[in-house]
Design a protein around this motif. Structure first.
Motif, PDB file in Angstrom:
ATOM      1  N   TYR A  40      10.666  30.214  78.117  1.00 36.64           N
ATOM      2  CA  TYR A  40      11.993  29.957  78.668  1.00 36.64           C
ATOM      3  C   TYR A  40      12.942  29.488  77.567  1.00 36.64           C
ATOM      4  N   TRP A  41      12.543  28.482  76.816  1.00 31.93           N
ATOM      5  CA  TRP A  41      13.413  27.915  75.792  1.00 31.93           C
ATOM      6  C   TRP A  41      13.533  28.831  74.582  1.00 31.93           C
ATOM      7  N   ARG A  42      12.509  29.599  74.305  1.00 29.50           N
ATOM      8  CA  ARG A  42      12.593  30.549  73.195  1.00 29.50           C
ATOM      9  C   ARG A  42      13.645  31.623  73.493  1.00 29.50           C
ATOM     10  N   ALA A  43      13.645  32.118  74.716  1.00 29.27           N
ATOM     11  CA  ALA A  43      14.627  33.125  75.106  1.00 29.27           C
ATOM     12  C   ALA A  43      16.035  32.540  75.093  1.00 29.27           C
ATOM     13  N   LEU A  44      16.166  31.328  75.579  1.00 29.24           N
ATOM     14  CA  LEU A  44      17.482  30.708  75.647  1.00 29.24           C
ATOM     15  C   LEU A  44      18.062  30.506  74.246  1.00 29.24           C
ATOM     16  N   GLN A  45      17.200  30.144  73.292  1.00 32.11           N
ATOM     17  CA  GLN A  45      17.673  29.973  71.920  1.00 32.11           C
ATOM     18  C   GLN A  45      18.121  31.294  71.309  1.00 32.11           C
ATOM     19  N   ALA A  46      17.489  32.378  71.736  1.00 36.86           N
ATOM     20  CA  ALA A  46      17.844  33.702  71.211  1.00 36.86           C
ATOM     21  C   ALA A  46      19.041  34.307  71.922  1.00 36.86           C
ATOM     22  N   GLY A  47      19.607  33.587  72.904  1.00 34.18           N
ATOM     23  CA  GLY A  47      20.747  34.099  73.651  1.00 34.18           C
ATOM     24  C   GLY A  47      20.380  35.151  74.670  1.00 34.18           C
ATOM     25  N   MET A  48      19.097  35.210  75.042  1.00 34.78           N
ATOM     26  CA  MET A  48      18.612  36.164  76.038  1.00 34.78           C
ATOM     27  C   MET A  48      18.427  35.467  77.376  1.00 34.78           C
ATOM     28  N   PRO A  49      18.533  36.227  78.473  1.00 30.57           N
ATOM     29  CA  PRO A  49      18.235  35.625  79.781  1.00 30.57           C
ATOM     30  C   PRO A  49      16.784  35.147  79.821  1.00 30.57           C
ATOM     31  N   PRO A  50      16.543  33.895  80.145  1.00 30.71           N
ATOM     32  CA  PRO A  50      15.164  33.390  80.165  1.00 30.71           C
ATOM     33  C   PRO A  50      14.333  34.088  81.234  1.00 30.71           C
ATOM     34  N   PRO A  51      13.020  34.184  81.044  1.00 31.28           N
ATOM     35  CA  PRO A  51      12.157  34.743  82.088  1.00 31.28           C
ATOM     36  C   PRO A  51      12.312  33.952  83.383  1.00 31.28           C
TER      37      PRO A  51
END
Length: 463
Positions: free
Chosen positions: A421-432
């Motif tokens: 979740y936080w990895r996606a958010l840092q990348a600017g992607m919608p989190p799982p």
């Protein structure tokens, strides 16, 4: 009560070894008057591997009529093919005589009076030959009733200096006049055998300075040496002596143990020799009671990562290191408080404060490290709740807290969803499995740079 003996003095450059013995060193064997001399063609040490500044010091002392040797860890490391970080010199010149020879010299220390010859960022440490001493007016020695040496400035001969060192591997002298290695206590063979052996009776030497036990573990981890059974046997029974060591000194020793690229081996050495509980008591208790082994698995994973970062030349934060080392104790304290019905948020703060306070009585953990350490702990629950995600991303300790969460995942797979979740958010992607709120946050973050706030035009004309 401490016992003070004598005043500072210096024997002649080549005075014969004396037979006097201090009571605290009654088990140390008499020095060997004739050393084993290992000539240049029988050892690998080359002047090309020695600091040019150390060579300058050695040559100037020699030219002034003093005996001068490269000594200790530098000689040991060069013998096994490791490039030393520091070069120490031993001499029959007193600290005051060394200062007279070098304008770039300063004298330091009370317990051990030393001369530091400064060349820019490099310091060559010069120590006068020391003796175990006696009450004959030749020097200055202070010994506590429990055997700890508080001050040791009795000057002596090279033979006596060799015997009063801690390990045989550290009692080797490289002679600049003929490039030989001088061995008074069997250290050359011990280096070849990769073994750490104490000079004299181990229990007596540990009582003199309990931190020697930590030093033995650290050197064994760093060099890949084994600790001689006679040196290892007393450690568990004498571990409590570390309680009397200065907390600031133990903090420095912890940094050497865990921030020098051999953290995991040091940790395992502390466990194996019964010293972990004396240094990190809450951590030791928590690991002993954690039946699943998850806490130890996380600790091992984190220490391996620390070693890898050091090997790559990357910085390691002491705050993150201590957050890792003390996490087991924090978890145990947190569970106990929650079991007593304390509210979750309050329990987290109390647990963090208690563990920090308890550990600080043993190791002087500076606030510049303890406060960020606590923040890393307290952010863990917020990372699981996933509330106010963008605000949390902007937190100054977010990245350290996230890296800590990744470590927790290595020991407990249930954290995988939070990590993703936080990895996606840092990348600017919608989190799982993101809900509408999280999607809106990502969209608003992506659009923010493109939007400009319009100024409201006030009514009224130009005239």
């Amino acid at each position: 009560m401490p016992q003070s003996r004598g005043h500072r003095g210096r024997p002649a450059a080549h005075a014969p070894p004396e037979t006097r013995q201090d009571p605290t060193l009654s088990s140390v064997p008499a020095p060997t008057a004739v050393p084993r001399v290992i000539p240049r063609d029988q050892h690998p040490i080359s002047r090309r591997s020695i600091s040019p500044n150390a060579l300058r010091v050695l040559y100037r002392l020699r030219d002034a009529g003093h005996a001068a040797y490269l000594v200790g860890g530098a000689v040991r490391d060069l013998l096994i093919g490791v490039q030393p970080k520091d070069f120490d010199v031993a001499t029959d010149a007193t600290p005051e005589q060394v200062r007279h020879l070098f304008r770039n010299c300063r004298l330091i220390g009370r317990r051990f009076r030393l001369a530091h010859v400064v060349y820019g960022r490099e310091i060559i440490e010069v120590a006068t030959f020391r003796s175990a001493g006696g009450d004959d007016g030749e020097g200055d020695r202070e010994v506590h009733a429990d055997g700890r040496v508080l001050r040791d400035n009795i000057y002596g001969t090279i033979e006596e200096d060799a015997v009063r060192r801690d390990f045989t591997a550290n009692a080797l002298y490289y002679a600049i006049e003929d490039f030989s290695v001088r061995d008074y206590v069997g250290g050359f063979d011990d280096v070849q055998a990769r073994v750490l052996r104490l000079i004299g009776d181990p229990e007596t030497r540990y009582r003199e300075d309990p931190v020697r036990m930590l030093r033995a573990v650290r050197l064994a981890a760093k060099l890949g040496f084994s600790i001689d059974p006679s040196a290892a046997a007393p450690m568990p029974g004498l571990a409590s002596l570390l309680h009397d060591a200065a907390p600031a000194r133990l903090f420095d020793e912890c940094q050497k143990l865990f921030l020098s690229g051999h953290a995991l081996a040091s940790f395992e050495g502390l466990e194996a020799h019964g010293l972990l509980g004396a240094l990190l008591p809450e951590t030791a208790r928590a690991l002993a009671s954690n039946r699943s082994g998850a806490l130890r698995k996380m600790l091992v994973e984190g220490l391996q990562g620390t070693d890898a970062r050091v090997a790559r030349g990357e910085p390691v934060s002491p705050a993150f290191l201590f957050a890792l080392l003390l996490w087991p104790g924090y978890c145990r304290e947190l569970m106990q408080l929650q079991g007593q019905g304390v509210h979750a948020i309050e329990a987290e703060r109390r647990a963090a404060d208690r563990i920090t306070l308890q550990q600080s009585t043993r190791i002087a953990l500076p606030r510049r490290f303890s406060l960020p350490m606590q923040e890393i702990w307290l952010l863990q629950s917020r990372l699981r709740q996933r509330k106010r995600s963008q605000r949390l991303l902007a937190h100054p300790r977010f990245r350290a807290a996230f890296d800590f969460l990744v470590l927790r995942q290595a020991a407990a797979p249930e954290h995988a969803a939070d990590v993703e979740y936080w990895r996606a958010l840092q990348a600017g992607m919608p989190p799982p499995e993101a809900g509408e709120e999280e999607l809106a946050q990502v969209e608003s973050t992506d659009a923010a740079p493109a939007r400009k706030r319009r100024r409201r035009r006030r009514g009224g004309g130009a005239g």
